[in-house]
Write a protein that holds these residues in place. Structure first.
Motif, PDB file in Angstrom:
ATOM      1  N   ASP A 186       0.796  -1.229   0.000  1.00 21.29           N
ATOM      2  CA  ASP A 186       0.000   0.000   0.000  1.00 21.29           C
ATOM      3  C   ASP A 186       0.832   1.284   0.000  1.00 21.29           C
ATOM      4  OD1 ASP A 186       0.981  -0.236   2.530  1.00 21.29           O
ATOM      5  OD2 ASP A 186      -0.947  -0.196   3.536  1.00 21.29           O
ATOM      6  N   CYS A 187       2.101   1.210  -0.389  1.00 21.94           N
ATOM      7  CA  CYS A 187       2.928   2.416  -0.357  1.00 21.94           C
ATOM      8  C   CYS A 187       4.045   2.347  -1.393  1.00 21.94           C
ATOM      9  CB  CYS A 187       3.546   2.594   1.024  1.00 21.94           C
ATOM     10  SG  CYS A 187       4.691   1.265   1.454  1.00 21.94           S
ATOM     11  N   GLY A 188       4.777   3.439  -1.492  1.00 23.96           N
ATOM     12  CA  GLY A 188       6.010   3.451  -2.268  1.00 23.96           C
ATOM     13  C   GLY A 188       5.863   3.897  -3.703  1.00 23.96           C
ATOM     14  N   PRO A 189       6.993   4.367  -4.264  1.00 24.68           N
ATOM     15  CA  PRO A 189       7.011   4.791  -5.666  1.00 24.68           C
ATOM     16  C   PRO A 189       7.036   3.572  -6.599  1.00 24.68           C
ATOM     17  CG  PRO A 189       9.197   4.970  -4.740  1.00 24.68           C
ATOM     18  CD  PRO A 189       8.286   4.574  -3.602  1.00 24.68           C
ATOM     19  N   LYS A 190       6.648   3.792  -7.817  1.00 26.35           N
ATOM     20  CA  LYS A 190       6.627   2.726  -8.811  1.00 26.35           C
ATOM     21  C   LYS A 190       8.040   2.201  -9.038  1.00 26.35           C
ATOM     22  CE  LYS A 190       5.300   4.120 -12.807  1.00 26.35           C
ATOM     23  NZ  LYS A 190       4.721   4.438 -14.117  1.00 26.35           N
ATOM     24  N   ILE A 191       8.193   0.871  -9.023  1.00 27.18           N
ATOM     25  CA  ILE A 191       9.474   0.230  -9.290  1.00 27.18           C
ATOM     26  C   ILE A 191       9.704   0.119 -10.792  1.00 27.18           C
ATOM     27  CG2 ILE A 191      10.788  -1.912  -9.098  1.00 27.18           C
ATOM     28  CD1 ILE A 191       9.385  -2.409  -6.436  1.00 27.18           C
ATOM     29  N   LYS A 192       8.671  -0.339 -11.500  1.00 26.06           N
ATOM     30  CA  LYS A 192       8.812  -0.509 -12.946  1.00 26.06           C
ATOM     31  C   LYS A 192       7.446  -0.653 -13.589  1.00 26.06           C
ATOM     32  CE  LYS A 192       9.091  -5.488 -13.665  1.00 26.06           C
ATOM     33  NZ  LYS A 192       9.785  -6.528 -14.355  1.00 26.06           N
ATOM     34  N   SER A 193       7.424  -0.469 -14.888  1.00 22.30           N
ATOM     35  CA  SER A 193       6.248  -0.756 -15.707  1.00 22.30           C
ATOM     36  C   SER A 193       6.626  -1.892 -16.635  1.00 22.30           C
ATOM     37  CB  SER A 193       5.843   0.456 -16.537  1.00 22.30           C
ATOM     38  OG  SER A 193       5.365   1.485 -15.714  1.00 22.30           O
ATOM     39  N   GLY A 194       5.655  -2.700 -16.971  1.00 22.41           N
ATOM     40  CA  GLY A 194       5.960  -3.808 -17.859  1.00 22.41           C
ATOM     41  C   GLY A 194       4.710  -4.380 -18.487  1.00 22.41           C
ATOM     42  N   HIS A 195       4.899  -5.458 -19.232  1.00 28.52           N
ATOM     43  CA  HIS A 195       3.779  -6.182 -19.812  1.00 28.52           C
ATOM     44  C   HIS A 195       4.085  -7.668 -19.748  1.00 28.52           C
ATOM     45  CE1 HIS A 195       5.743  -7.245 -23.639  1.00 28.52           C
ATOM     46  NE2 HIS A 195       6.390  -6.114 -23.454  1.00 28.52           N
ATOM     47  N   TYR A 196       3.034  -8.453 -19.845  1.00 25.67           N
ATOM     48  CA  TYR A 196       3.162  -9.900 -19.736  1.00 25.67           C
ATOM     49  C   TYR A 196       2.141 -10.521 -20.687  1.00 25.67           C
ATOM     50  CZ  TYR A 196       3.287 -14.514 -17.523  1.00 25.67           C
ATOM     51  OH  TYR A 196       3.412 -15.856 -17.284  1.00 25.67           O
ATOM     52  N   ASN A 197       2.555 -11.510 -21.439  1.00 30.97           N
ATOM     53  CA  ASN A 197       1.654 -12.250 -22.315  1.00 30.97           C
ATOM     54  C   ASN A 197       1.337 -13.582 -21.651  1.00 30.97           C
ATOM     55  OD1 ASN A 197       1.453 -10.412 -24.569  1.00 30.97           O
ATOM     56  ND2 ASN A 197       3.613 -10.855 -24.906  1.00 30.97           N
ATOM     57  N   TYR A 198       0.090 -13.736 -21.232  1.00 29.97           N
ATOM     58  CA  TYR A 198      -0.351 -14.901 -20.475  1.00 29.97           C
ATOM     59  C   TYR A 198      -1.108 -15.869 -21.386  1.00 29.97           C
ATOM     60  CZ  TYR A 198      -3.324 -17.657 -17.402  1.00 29.97           C
ATOM     61  OH  TYR A 198      -3.980 -18.688 -16.786  1.00 29.97           O
ATOM     62  N   PHE A 199      -0.750 -17.137 -21.326  1.00 25.39           N
ATOM     63  CA  PHE A 199      -1.479 -18.215 -21.984  1.00 25.39           C
ATOM     64  C   PHE A 199      -1.843 -19.225 -20.913  1.00 25.39           C
ATOM     65  CE2 PHE A 199       1.155 -16.441 -25.311  1.00 25.39           C
ATOM     66  CZ  PHE A 199       0.277 -16.380 -26.385  1.00 25.39           C
ATOM     67  N   GLY A 200      -3.117 -19.597 -20.828  1.00 27.29           N
ATOM     68  CA  GLY A 200      -3.542 -20.560 -19.820  1.00 27.29           C
ATOM     69  C   GLY A 200      -5.029 -20.452 -19.566  1.00 27.29           C
ATOM     70  N   PRO A 201      -5.478 -20.917 -18.387  1.00 30.08           N
ATOM     71  CA  PRO A 201      -6.899 -20.819 -18.050  1.00 30.08           C
ATOM     72  C   PRO A 201      -7.356 -19.358 -18.015  1.00 30.08           C
ATOM     73  CG  PRO A 201      -5.772 -22.297 -16.535  1.00 30.08           C
ATOM     74  CD  PRO A 201      -4.717 -21.620 -17.350  1.00 30.08           C
ATOM     75  N   THR A 202      -8.477 -19.077 -18.654  1.00 29.92           N
ATOM     76  CA  THR A 202      -9.018 -17.716 -18.675  1.00 29.92           C
ATOM     77  C   THR A 202     -10.454 -17.657 -18.177  1.00 29.92           C
ATOM     78  OG1 THR A 202      -9.634 -18.029 -20.986  1.00 29.92           O
ATOM     79  CG2 THR A 202      -7.543 -16.888 -20.548  1.00 29.92           C
ATOM     80  N   LYS A 203     -11.009 -18.809 -17.846  1.00 29.11           N
ATOM     81  CA  LYS A 203     -12.406 -18.820 -17.434  1.00 29.11           C
ATOM     82  C   LYS A 203     -12.687 -20.053 -16.594  1.00 29.11           C
ATOM     83  CE  LYS A 203     -16.973 -18.500 -19.291  1.00 29.11           C
ATOM     84  NZ  LYS A 203     -17.734 -17.815 -20.284  1.00 29.11           N
ATOM     85  N   ALA A 204     -13.410 -19.870 -15.490  1.00 29.59           N
ATOM     86  CA  ALA A 204     -13.914 -20.970 -14.673  1.00 29.59           C
ATOM     87  C   ALA A 204     -15.247 -20.511 -14.093  1.00 29.59           C
ATOM     88  CB  ALA A 204     -12.942 -21.315 -13.552  1.00 29.59           C
ATOM     89  N   VAL A 205     -16.301 -21.268 -14.380  1.00 27.99           N
ATOM     90  CA  VAL A 205     -17.647 -20.835 -14.016  1.00 27.99           C
ATOM     91  C   VAL A 205     -18.438 -21.985 -13.412  1.00 27.99           C
ATOM     92  CG1 VAL A 205     -19.853 -20.000 -14.931  1.00 27.99           C
ATOM     93  CG2 VAL A 205     -17.722 -19.109 -15.852  1.00 27.99           C
ATOM     94  N   VAL A 206     -19.103 -21.708 -12.310  1.00 28.07           N
ATOM     95  CA  VAL A 206     -20.188 -22.527 -11.785  1.00 28.07           C
ATOM     96  C   VAL A 206     -21.268 -21.512 -11.419  1.00 28.07           C
ATOM     97  CG1 VAL A 206     -20.978 -24.091  -9.973  1.00 28.07           C
ATOM     98  CG2 VAL A 206     -18.683 -24.352 -10.903  1.00 28.07           C
TER      99      VAL A 206
END
Length: 189
Positions: free
Chosen positions: A162-182
């Motif tokens: 909950d504190c502090g200056p930004k360390i870094k900005s980045g991006h990530y490409n995720y492949f995997g589970p994207t949905k789980a529904v009941v």
């Protein structure tokens, strides 16, 4: 940009209700388990296809600086193997949203640095899914589905929950589970 997307979604929903034979309101119990209020709507498009739109919003900060704040929207086109709102279906979904996560331990060792850092950002992506709905009564159904796909995640990393200056900005490409529904579903004819 957000205002334009919102107006487009409302226009789509309005136009589909006039051509739909069925309409359903739903709640994802798995999303409820993360204390995320959520609501879904599903519209009949033809005898064997529907449009499902689910959204969730979690504004809460929990004890010890844990945060799972986010909003997410996931529209999905579904093709039913039997008839809409009954039996199995295949789907193609899109998803997007914003997040602020901190102090969270995810299962299976996924993203272990979430325990010690705060991440804020957004994601966009899509995937495929498979699911099944069981008719419980004239108006009530139960649904289970799972999906996999891709999400492009852009984030800012901060040194503590909950504190502090930004360390870094980045991006990530995720492949995997994207949905789980009941979900519990209420059908409106």
């Amino acid at each position: 940009m957000k205002k334009g997307i919102f107006i487009l979604l409302i226009s789509l929903l309005w136009s589909m209700t006039s051509y739909s034979q069925n309409f359903a309101i739903k709640n994802n119990l798995l999303y409820d388990a993360t204390l995320t209020p959520n609501l879904g709507f599903e519209f009949g498009l033809s005898k064997k296809s529907t449009l499902d739109i689910n959204a969730g919003y979690n504004p809460f900060t929990f004890s010890k600086g844990k945060s799972l704040k986010h909003w997410a929207v996931q529209p999905e086109y579904r093709y039913w193997t039997c008839e809409k709102f009954n039996g199995s279906f295949w789907g193609f979904h899109l998803h997007g949203g914003e997040f602020s996560f901190a102090g969270i331990k995810l299962p299976f060792g996924m993203f272990p640095s979430l325990r010690d850092y705060r991440y804020e950002g957004f994601f966009l992506g899509g995937g495929i899914s498979f699911g099944h709905q069981w008719i419980l009564s004239k108006r009530w159904n139960l649904e289970a589905s799972i999906g996999a796909g891709y999400a492009h995640i852009k984030y800012d990393k901060y040194p503590c929950r909950d504190c502090g200056p930004k360390i870094k900005s980045g991006h990530y490409n995720y492949f995997g589970p994207t949905k789980a529904v009941v979900s519990f579903i209420y059908i409106i004819n």
